[in-house]
Design an enzyme around this catalytic site. Structure first.
Site, PDB file in Angstrom:
ATOM      1  N   HIS A 229       0.848  -1.202   0.000  1.00 41.76           N
ATOM      2  CA  HIS A 229       0.000   0.000   0.000  1.00 41.76           C
ATOM      3  C   HIS A 229       0.881   1.248   0.000  1.00 41.76           C
ATOM      4  CE1 HIS A 229      -1.992  -3.197   2.449  1.00 41.76           C
ATOM      5  NE2 HIS A 229      -2.958  -2.978   1.580  1.00 41.76           N
ATOM      6  N   THR A 463     -10.255   1.866  13.856  1.00 46.11           N
ATOM      7  CA  THR A 463      -9.733   0.790  14.699  1.00 46.11           C
ATOM      8  C   THR A 463     -10.515   0.665  15.996  1.00 46.11           C
ATOM      9  OG1 THR A 463      -7.519   1.058  13.780  1.00 46.11           O
ATOM     10  CG2 THR A 463      -7.684  -0.038  15.909  1.00 46.11           C
TER      11      THR A 463
END
Length: 599
Positions: A229, A463
């Site tokens: 990424h 998260t």
């Protein structure tokens, strides 16, 4: 000027998934949930034998890594793959839909995910929800990248990259031969444990629909260990020719004297080599790279791979780079096929460079799975009773406390994070308050918590949202196993302790790592020992205060660096402590931010 034929990332992902069903009539698409899955009722498997598969295998992740994972759905490989947006994890609800409605889950499901926080947490939420619904599910996490050493990776561990496809291929072949979930999951973990990979790239990639970043590699510059990424690797070097580059990569994979990267000792007589194209290297040049890798393995390490795979298995969009993966072939201890046998086992998926069989084309299978993936089973009462009015008052006070400290939490997270923690907690708290205003508590602890869970899942992202979703789903399962009676503080403590144990499967965070766990664990421990909610809330507050000056081991703070951690407490821990304090009726409202030092 755009360098893409399709600039709209949403349209790009949706049409690319549809295209897989055009090139392989054996798979179908659940467009709403971005799931590619095997059509039910296919007459034969890839061996032209009667279907034997019991265990379904599901994987997935962000789009942009094609052909992983959607094009690897088929006999002998995956049963379904769940796609997120480009470089972003799919949601927990997408994964839950795949487990519950897009595969045969009657004999168990193996969920395989790469080691990225968003993937682990969202897939973990779905796994816990499926378990709570009675499905036998195992989850295997693959981290094979040695590009970031142990010291920097810390508790987060190695990233998952191209070696993951070998886990899919071997576990898929085992499932296709009728082995059970314990055996399939066990061999998948064994393969993951014996994998090492590293990549290198000449340039960062650009995601369609995003502004072009300023950061580029200079001509002649290569980044060793770059993630899939665009994540930072181990080094950038100028003017490195292919032989030297391959030598440096193999050293990171195989040098047992490099204690920071000695993840695996290759000590077997059999090694599998996978050289993976990150998307932008020509087939001609890949051939030259493979020849160099094989030559150096033999000359410098005495390794002559028993199988060599060269191709495009896991990309970083059009990444101008490649990765090298080595699998140390070991005994599977299941008394059946070896890892190499399983690697050789036939499969039928366009992403494995395998031809689609004449049978699959000619049977014109048009079946799909149409079960409603959004309908939840009605929650059955659990028998743990509590006073609904008192519970409503305590919970409302706790949620109001979270909302009131949003400015503080946001300020703390601006210093040590990306500034969104306070807003996320406030959004979740407001949503639950709205839920409570329209649906009164029943007085059954299990039912009331279960009804709150989907609210949190829907409204809280990131998260922390995934962590809360895992914890609350586990809490529902724990309350169900408790039996009937009064929902006393001791009963809650035991259920909360079980939820902490479940949460620990998906995050390495422990007290001392500067996370919300620093407030959660003290609350549960003191509640268990004393049965006193106020004492437990004070312990959570002390735990949150103790994070000020504590260096983070996990999360974005690790990468941000700086001295901010010395100035403020962990935002997530402070937000959770505020919830507990509000529930206990203890005010945590400060008239001025400077009063923090006096708290």
């Amino acid at each position: 000027m755009s360098k893409h034929f399709i600039d709209d990332p949403t349209h790009l992902v949706n049409t690319a998934l549809h295209a897989i069903t055009l090139t392989n009539p054996g798979v179908a698409l659940d467009a709403a949930n971005k799931i590619i899955y095997r059509r039910p009722g296919s007459g034969l498997d890839a061996n032209n034998a009667s279907p034997q598969q019991k265990v379904s295998i599901i994987s997935g992740g962000g789009s942009g890594h094609e052909p992983s994972f959607a094009a690897m759905v088929g006999p002998g490989l995956l049963s379904a793959a769940v796609a997120g947006t480009i470089f972003a994890s799919p949601s927990a609800e997408q994964v839950r839909a795949a487990i519950m409605a897009r595969v045969d889950n009657s004999s168990g499901v193996l969920v395989t995910v790469m080691n990225y926080t968003g993937d682990i947490l969202n897939f973990g939420v779905a796994v816990e929800k499926a378990r709570a619904a009675g499905v036998n599910v195992e989850m295997v996490v693959v981290g094979d990248d040695v590009g970031v050493g142990q010291a920097k990776a810390g508790k987060v561990g190695r990233r998952g990259i191209a070696g993951t496809v070998l886990v899919h291929k071997i576990s898929g072949a085992l499932a296709a031969q009728g082995y059970g979930l314990a055996e399939v999951a066990g061999v998948a973990r064994l393969v993951a444990k014996n994998l090492v990979s590293v990549g290198a790239s000449l340039e960062h990639v650009h995601v369609p629909g995003r502004a072009v970043a300023d950061e580029h590699l200079q001509p002649g510059e290569v980044e060793i260990g770059m993630g899939i990424h665009n994540e930072q690797g181990s080094s950038r070097e100028q003017g490195v020719k292919l032989p030297d580059l391959v030598g440096k990569m193999l050293k990171q994979l195989l040098d047992t004297n490099d204690k920071d990267r000695a993840f695996l000792t290759v000590n077997s007589n059999e090694v599998v080599l996978l050289v993976n194209n990150l998307g932008g290297v020509s087939v001609l040049e890949m051939g030259g790279i493979v020849a160099e890798v094989v030559s150096q393995l033999a000359d410098k390490y005495g390794i002559r791979p028993v199988r060599i795979l060269n191709g495009t298995y896991m990309t970083s969009l059009n990444g101008l780079g490649f990765s090298i993966s080595l699998l140390n072939v070991v005994n599977t201890d299941i008394g059946g096929p070896s890892m190499v046998d399983l690697l050789d086992y036939p499969c039928e998926a366009t992403g494995w460079s395998s031809p689609i069989s004449k049978l699959t084309w000619e049977e014109k299978n048009g079946q799909t799975r149409e079960q409603d993936a959004t309908v939840e089973e009605r929650v059955r009462p659990g028998g743990l009773k509590m006073d609904p009015e008192s519970a409503h008052a305590a919970l409302s006070a706790a949620l109001e406390a979270v909302i009131s400290v949003e400015p503080e939490v946001t300020r703390y997270d601006t210093v040590v994070g990306d500034g969104d923690c306070g807003i996320g907690l406030k959004r979740g708290a407001e949503a639950v308050l709205k839920h409570l205003s329209s649906k009164k508590l029943s007085g059954d602890a299990l039912v009331d918590v279960a009804h709150i869970v989907p609210v949190v899942e829907k409204e809280m992202d990131g998260t922390s949202g995934a962590l809360y979703a895992i914890f609350l789903n586990s809490l529902v399962a724990a309350l169900r196993s408790t039996g009937s009676g009064e929902a006393s503080p001791k009963v809650w403590a035991e259920a909360l302790k079980q939820s902490c144990d479940s949460l620990s499967k998906y995050t390495p965070a422990r007290p001392g790592d500067r996370t919300l766990v620093d407030a959660l664990y003290p609350f549960v421990e003191v509640l268990e020992n004393t049965g006193d909610v106020k004492q437990a809330a004070e312990a959570a507050k002390s735990g949150a205060e103790g994070t000020k000056g504590m260096k983070a081991s996990l999360g974005r703070t690790v990468y941000i660096g700086g001295s901010g951690f010395e100035e403020v407490p962990d935002p997530g821990a402070w937000g959770l402590a505020s919830f507990f304090l509000g529930m206990a009726g203890i005010s945590n409202k400060k008239g001025d931010e400077e009063d923090w030092e006096a708290v």
